[in-house]
Scaffold this active site. Structure first.
Site, PDB file in Angstrom:
ATOM      1  N   LYS A  22       0.355  -0.991  -0.089  1.00 49.57           N
ATOM      2  CA  LYS A  22      -0.376  -0.075  -0.287  1.00 49.57           C
ATOM      3  C   LYS A  22       0.755   1.209  -0.068  1.00 49.57           C
ATOM      4  O   LYS A  22       0.783   2.477  -0.917  1.00 49.57           O
ATOM      5  CB  LYS A  22      -0.847  -0.210   0.861  1.00 49.57           C
ATOM      6  CG  LYS A  22      -1.754   1.411   1.549  1.00 49.57           C
ATOM      7  CD  LYS A  22      -2.036   1.032   2.590  1.00 49.57           C
ATOM      8  CE  LYS A  22      -2.138   1.653   4.145  1.00 49.57           C
ATOM      9  NZ  LYS A  22      -1.163   3.003   4.212  1.00 49.57           N
ATOM     10  N   ASN A  23       1.794   1.627   0.928  1.00 47.35           N
ATOM     11  CA  ASN A  23       2.921   2.763   0.912  1.00 47.35           C
ATOM     12  C   ASN A  23       3.848   3.053   0.089  1.00 47.35           C
ATOM     13  O   ASN A  23       3.901   3.597  -0.204  1.00 47.35           O
ATOM     14  CB  ASN A  23       3.446   2.537   2.566  1.00 47.35           C
ATOM     15  CG  ASN A  23       1.934   2.703   3.586  1.00 47.35           C
ATOM     16  OD1 ASN A  23       1.153   2.775   2.955  1.00 47.35           O
ATOM     17  ND2 ASN A  23       2.719   2.334   4.727  1.00 47.35           N
ATOM     18  N   ARG A 102      -4.339  11.020   4.593  1.00 44.30           N
ATOM     19  CA  ARG A 102      -3.244  11.691   4.794  1.00 44.30           C
ATOM     20  C   ARG A 102      -2.142  11.615   3.112  1.00 44.30           C
ATOM     21  O   ARG A 102      -2.036  12.566   2.801  1.00 44.30           O
ATOM     22  CB  ARG A 102      -1.868  11.559   5.818  1.00 44.30           C
ATOM     23  CG  ARG A 102      -3.407  12.033   6.510  1.00 44.30           C
ATOM     24  CD  ARG A 102      -1.935  11.890   8.405  1.00 44.30           C
ATOM     25  NE  ARG A 102      -0.538  12.797   7.739  1.00 44.30           N
ATOM     26  CZ  ARG A 102      -0.605  14.124   8.063  1.00 44.30           C
ATOM     27  NH1 ARG A 102      -1.344  14.348   9.035  1.00 44.30           N
ATOM     28  NH2 ARG A 102       0.400  14.514   8.591  1.00 44.30           N
ATOM     29  N   CYS A 126      -5.488  13.235  13.132  1.00 45.88           N
ATOM     30  CA  CYS A 126      -4.873  12.125  12.512  1.00 45.88           C
ATOM     31  C   CYS A 126      -5.290  11.378  13.920  1.00 45.88           C
ATOM     32  O   CYS A 126      -4.927  11.251  14.918  1.00 45.88           O
ATOM     33  CB  CYS A 126      -3.815  11.859  11.773  1.00 45.88           C
ATOM     34  SG  CYS A 126      -3.369  10.391  11.894  1.00 45.88           S
ATOM     35  N   ARG A 131       0.737  15.088  13.399  1.00 43.52           N
ATOM     36  CA  ARG A 131       1.250  14.750  11.981  1.00 43.52           C
ATOM     37  C   ARG A 131       1.093  15.660  11.532  1.00 43.52           C
ATOM     38  O   ARG A 131       0.682  15.696  10.225  1.00 43.52           O
ATOM     39  CB  ARG A 131       0.373  13.251  11.641  1.00 43.52           C
ATOM     40  CG  ARG A 131       0.687  12.159  11.730  1.00 43.52           C
ATOM     41  CD  ARG A 131       0.434  11.091  11.221  1.00 43.52           C
ATOM     42  NE  ARG A 131       0.739  10.405   9.989  1.00 43.52           N
ATOM     43  CZ  ARG A 131       0.029   9.335   9.734  1.00 43.52           C
ATOM     44  NH1 ARG A 131      -0.840   9.727   9.423  1.00 43.52           N
ATOM     45  NH2 ARG A 131       0.573   8.728   8.861  1.00 43.52           N
ATOM     46  N   VAL A 133       2.672  19.181   8.911  1.00 44.93           N
ATOM     47  CA  VAL A 133       3.371  19.315   7.256  1.00 44.93           C
ATOM     48  C   VAL A 133       4.622  20.115   7.266  1.00 44.93           C
ATOM     49  O   VAL A 133       4.553  20.758   5.972  1.00 44.93           O
ATOM     50  CB  VAL A 133       2.436  18.718   5.830  1.00 44.93           C
ATOM     51  CG1 VAL A 133       1.805  18.070   6.327  1.00 44.93           C
ATOM     52  CG2 VAL A 133       1.413  20.316   7.016  1.00 44.93           C
ATOM     53  N   LEU A 135       7.430  19.942   7.668  1.00 44.81           N
ATOM     54  CA  LEU A 135       8.665  19.749   6.892  1.00 44.81           C
ATOM     55  C   LEU A 135       8.383  19.552   5.377  1.00 44.81           C
ATOM     56  O   LEU A 135       9.379  19.636   4.771  1.00 44.81           O
ATOM     57  CB  LEU A 135       9.193  18.177   6.794  1.00 44.81           C
ATOM     58  CG  LEU A 135       9.742  17.368   8.279  1.00 44.81           C
ATOM     59  CD1 LEU A 135       9.440  16.321   8.385  1.00 44.81           C
ATOM     60  CD2 LEU A 135      10.774  18.353   9.127  1.00 44.81           C
ATOM     61  N   LYS A 172      13.862  16.001  10.584  1.00 48.60           N
ATOM     62  CA  LYS A 172      13.174  14.737  10.864  1.00 48.60           C
ATOM     63  C   LYS A 172      13.101  14.409   9.945  1.00 48.60           C
ATOM     64  O   LYS A 172      12.865  14.529   8.364  1.00 48.60           O
ATOM     65  CB  LYS A 172      11.946  14.841  12.078  1.00 48.60           C
ATOM     66  CG  LYS A 172      11.741  14.122  12.459  1.00 48.60           C
ATOM     67  CD  LYS A 172      10.625  14.864  12.799  1.00 48.60           C
ATOM     68  CE  LYS A 172       9.536  13.598  14.200  1.00 48.60           C
ATOM     69  NZ  LYS A 172       8.286  14.322  14.966  1.00 48.60           N
ATOM     70  N   VAL A 173      13.780  12.474  10.069  1.00 48.85           N
ATOM     71  CA  VAL A 173      12.991  11.730   9.038  1.00 48.85           C
ATOM     72  C   VAL A 173      11.420  11.693   8.590  1.00 48.85           C
ATOM     73  O   VAL A 173      11.093  10.959   9.174  1.00 48.85           O
ATOM     74  CB  VAL A 173      14.267  10.302   9.307  1.00 48.85           C
ATOM     75  CG1 VAL A 173      13.525   9.070   8.001  1.00 48.85           C
ATOM     76  CG2 VAL A 173      15.368  10.547   9.458  1.00 48.85           C
ATOM     77  N   VAL A 175       8.995  10.012   5.071  1.00 52.67           N
ATOM     78  CA  VAL A 175       9.348   9.210   4.923  1.00 52.67           C
ATOM     79  C   VAL A 175       8.166  10.091   3.150  1.00 52.67           C
ATOM     80  O   VAL A 175       8.933  10.374   2.044  1.00 52.67           O
ATOM     81  CB  VAL A 175       7.926   8.395   4.804  1.00 52.67           C
ATOM     82  CG1 VAL A 175       7.120   7.314   3.241  1.00 52.67           C
ATOM     83  CG2 VAL A 175       8.934   7.035   5.936  1.00 52.67           C
ATOM     84  N   ASP A 317       4.719   0.514  11.872  1.00 55.85           N
ATOM     85  CA  ASP A 317       4.070  -0.271  11.238  1.00 55.85           C
ATOM     86  C   ASP A 317       3.641  -1.688  11.465  1.00 55.85           C
ATOM     87  O   ASP A 317       2.322  -1.414  11.434  1.00 55.85           O
ATOM     88  CB  ASP A 317       3.855   0.466  10.119  1.00 55.85           C
ATOM     89  CG  ASP A 317       3.021   1.679   9.411  1.00 55.85           C
ATOM     90  OD1 ASP A 317       2.951   2.411  10.408  1.00 55.85           O
ATOM     91  OD2 ASP A 317       3.460   1.478   8.145  1.00 55.85           O
ATOM     92  N   ILE A 339       7.931   6.800  17.059  1.00 54.58           N
ATOM     93  CA  ILE A 339       7.842   7.811  15.579  1.00 54.58           C
ATOM     94  C   ILE A 339       6.492   8.362  16.356  1.00 54.58           C
ATOM     95  O   ILE A 339       6.051   9.715  15.460  1.00 54.58           O
ATOM     96  CB  ILE A 339       7.618   6.688  14.511  1.00 54.58           C
ATOM     97  CG1 ILE A 339       9.325   5.447  13.946  1.00 54.58           C
ATOM     98  CG2 ILE A 339       6.887   7.996  13.499  1.00 54.58           C
ATOM     99  CD1 ILE A 339      10.090   6.369  13.504  1.00 54.58           C
ATOM    100  N   ARG A 409      -8.777  -0.301   5.163  1.00 59.78           N
ATOM    101  CA  ARG A 409      -7.547   0.458   4.003  1.00 59.78           C
ATOM    102  C   ARG A 409      -6.677  -0.284   3.700  1.00 59.78           C
ATOM    103  O   ARG A 409      -5.729   0.052   3.375  1.00 59.78           O
ATOM    104  CB  ARG A 409      -7.412   1.237   5.823  1.00 59.78           C
ATOM    105  CG  ARG A 409      -8.586   2.873   5.859  1.00 59.78           C
ATOM    106  CD  ARG A 409      -8.055   3.811   6.382  1.00 59.78           C
ATOM    107  NE  ARG A 409      -7.606   4.231   5.560  1.00 59.78           N
ATOM    108  CZ  ARG A 409      -7.559   5.905   5.886  1.00 59.78           C
ATOM    109  NH1 ARG A 409      -7.123   5.603   7.249  1.00 59.78           N
ATOM    110  NH2 ARG A 409      -6.672   6.368   5.336  1.00 59.78           N
TER     111      ARG A 409
END
Ligand code: EPZ
Length: 430
Positions: A22-23, A102, A126, A131, A133, A135, A172-173, A175, A317, A339, A409
C-alpha cells in the site's frame, strides 16, 4: 457496518500470498501526475486507500484503466493499472478528500513541479498523532516555492522559471516529505541534494519508478539522495514492491497462533529487523524461493523488547502487531514507540482480551499471560485493528473486531488469506 469474527485456537498452515505494498503504491500512483504519458503499475493491491486515491487522481485529470484481475494458482491476484494524465485538470486537492487520507496531500509535489502551483488542503488531525506538514513546507520552500497558508489550505507557487534545485537537510526523518521532495526536485532546474532522507524501501521504489520515467536520482535507500532535475518525464512500467508490513503481520500471526506458513511473493530483506525480533521471540524463519517460511510454536513465545525507528529500524507499522504477540510471551517485554506520539490505542483493546499492559510515556510494559479470551473489540487505525485480529487468532473463544473499514484500508482479503490457512475468520455484514 462489517465486522470480523474470529474463533481462536487453530494453527495456521499453508501459503499466504503477499500483496503489493500500500505505502509504495500510493506515492507511485501520485507520480503519474508528473507526466503526460502513461504510467503502468503492476501488482497494485486492491485496498480502500488505493480506490480513494484513484478517485482523487481522477479529479486532477488522471485517466485510469484497470486490467482484469490476474488470478494465480496460489489464490493471489494482482492488478495492473494504467494511469494517463495528459493535462492537469485541477491543481486543488480539497479538504473532503485530503482529510480522508493523508497521503493524498503528497500531490502537492507533482502539481507544483508540473503546473507551477497547487492548492492543497492541510490534512487535519489523525488518530495516531498530530502529524504536522512543516517539513513539506520547509523543503518545498528550499526549492524556491512560495508556501502560504490560507483558510486551511496551502497555496504553493513555484518561481516563474520553475522550482530550483537546492541542498536541503530534513530536521527529522519523514517518509512522505522525502517522497514529495523526490518528485518535486525531479522536475526542478538544477541539482537537489537531500540529507537525512527517509531510507524506507518505499522511497527506493518511488525513486526506481521515477528513474524509469527519466528522472536522475541517485542514493535512494541512503540518507543522502541526489536528484538532477530534468525538463520532463515520460511513461514507464513499474512493479509495486511487496508489502513488508503485510508480510510482518502474517509472520507475527503465525508466531502467535502456531503453525507453518509460507509467505509467498515477498522479500525478507525488506524487514530484517522485524524478522530478527520474531526469531528472538522463538519463531523459526527461513528464506525460501520467492518468500519466507515461518514456523511458530504458539506457546513458547519469548519476551523481546523493541523500539520503533525509521528504516532500517523496527517499523512503527508493525508495533501494534508485535505487542499483540508479546501479550502471550513467557515473561515481560517492553515496546517503545518513537515515531508517533499516540500510537497505543490497541493497548486498551488488547486488555479487553485479557492482556496485561501498562503504559509509561512512550513505552508499554507487557506482562505475558498464558491465555487470552475472545471479546468484542475495536480500534481506530489500521495496524491497531490487525493486532486485535492476531490476538484473536490465539485467544480462547470468539473475538469480534468492529470497524473493519480500518482493516480494508491496508489488508487485502485478510479473512480469505487467513481462513485458507485454517483459521476461523469470517466477515459479518450487518
Ligand atoms: C508513512 O507516513 C506511512 N504512510 C505510515 O504508514 C508510516 O507509519 C510512516 O510513514 C512512518 O513509517 C504511508 O506511506 C502512506 P512520516 P508518513 O512523515 O509519511 C513527523 C500505515 O499504517 N512529521 O515518516 O505520513 C510525523 O508526525 C501508515 O500504513 C513532522 O513532524 O510518516 C511523525 O512523527 C500510518 N513533520 C514522523 O515525522 C512533517 O512535515 C514520521 O512521519 C512530516 C512528518
Amino acid at each position: 457496518m462489517d465486522r470480523i469474527r474470529i474463533v481462536g485456537g487453530n494453527q495456521l498452515n499453508g501459503v499466504i500470498p503477499i500483496s503489493g505494498a500500500k505505502n509504495a503504491a500510493l506515492p507511485l500512483m501520485i507520480a503519474s501526475l508528473m507526466t503526460s504519458d502513461t504510467l503502468t503499475l503492476e501488482n497494485v493491491p486492491h485496498l480502500a486507500d488505493v480506490e480513494l486515491l484513484l478517485r482523487i487522481l481522477g479529479n486532477h485529470g488522471v485517466d485510469v484503466a484497470v486490467n482484469g484481475r490476474r488470478e494465480h494458482q496460489d489464490g493471489s491476484y494482482a492488478r495492473t493499472i494504467h494511469f494517463t494524465c495528459r493535462t492537469i485538470a485541477d491543481t486543488t486537492a480539497p479538504y473532503e478528500l485530503v482529510s480522508k487520507m493523508r497521503a493524498s496531500f503528497w500531490v502537492i509535489g507533482p502539481l507544483l513541479a508540473r503546473e507551477g502551483k497547487a492548492r492543497v488542503s492541510l490534512p487535519g488531525g489523525c488518530a495516531i498523532g498530530t502529524r504536522p506538514v512543516d517539513l513539506f513546507i520547509d523543503g518545498l520552500r528550499a526549492l524556491g516555492a512560495d508556501m502560504e497558508i490560507d483558510a486551511g489550505y496551502i497555496n504553493a507557487t513555484a518561481p516563474k522559471g520553475g522550482l530550483v534545485g537546492a541542498s536541503y537537510t530534513f530536521p527529522k526523518v519523514s517518509v512522505g516529505a522525502t517522497h514529495v521532495m523526490l518528485m518535486a526536485a525531479s522536475l526542478a532546474n538544477g541539482t537537489t541534494v537531500l540529507h537525512n532522507a527517509a531510507r524506507e524501501p518505499e522511497v527506493v521504489d518511488l525513486a526506481n519508478c521515477l528513474n524509469a520515467m527519466g528522472a536522475k536520482i541517485t542514493g535512494a535507500g541512503t540518507a543522502d539522495i541526489t536528484i538532477e532535475g530534468v525538463t520532463s518525464l515520460s511513461g514507464a512500467r513499474h512493479r509495486v514492491l511487496p508489502d513488508r508490513i503485510e508480510t510482518g503481520t502474517y509472520a507475527m500471526a503465525v508466531a502467535m497462533a502456531g503453525g507453518d506458513v509460507t509467505l509467498s511473493g515477498t522479500d525478507a530483506t525488506l524487514l530484517d529487523t522485524a524478522l530478527e525480533s520474531l526469531r528472538r521471540a522463538g519463531a523459526e524463519i527461513t528464506v525460501v524461493e520467492n518468500g519466507i517460511r515461518v514456523i511458530g510454536h504458539g506457546d513458547a513465545i519469548r519476551p523481546v523488547d523493541i523500539v520503533t525507528d525509521p528504516f532500517p529500524g523496527f517499523p512503527t507499522d508493525l508495533q501494534a502487531q508485535f505487542m499483540g504477540l508479546m501479550t502471550r510471551s513467557t515473561g515481560i517485554a517492553h515496546v517503545t514507540e518513537t515515531i508517533f506520539e499516540n500510537r497505543f490505542m490497541h493497548v486498551q483493546e488488547l486488555a479487553r482480551l485479557g492482556a496485561r499492559i501498562s503504559l509509561n510515556g512512550q513505552t508499554a510494559r507487557i506482562e505475558g499471560v498464558r491465555n487470552l479470551r475472545g471479546a468484542p473489540v475495536m480500534a481506530t487505525d489500521l495496524r491497531a485493528s490487525v493486532s486485535l485480529v492476531i490476538a484473536g487468532l490465539a485467544a480462547e473463544g470468539e473475538t469480534l473486531v468492529n470497524r473493519v473499514y480500518h482493516l480494508d484500508r491496508g489488508f487485502e482479503r485478510l479473512e480469505e488469506k487467513l481462513s485458507r490457512c485454517g483459521a476461523i475468520v469470517e466477515r459479518i455484514s450487518d
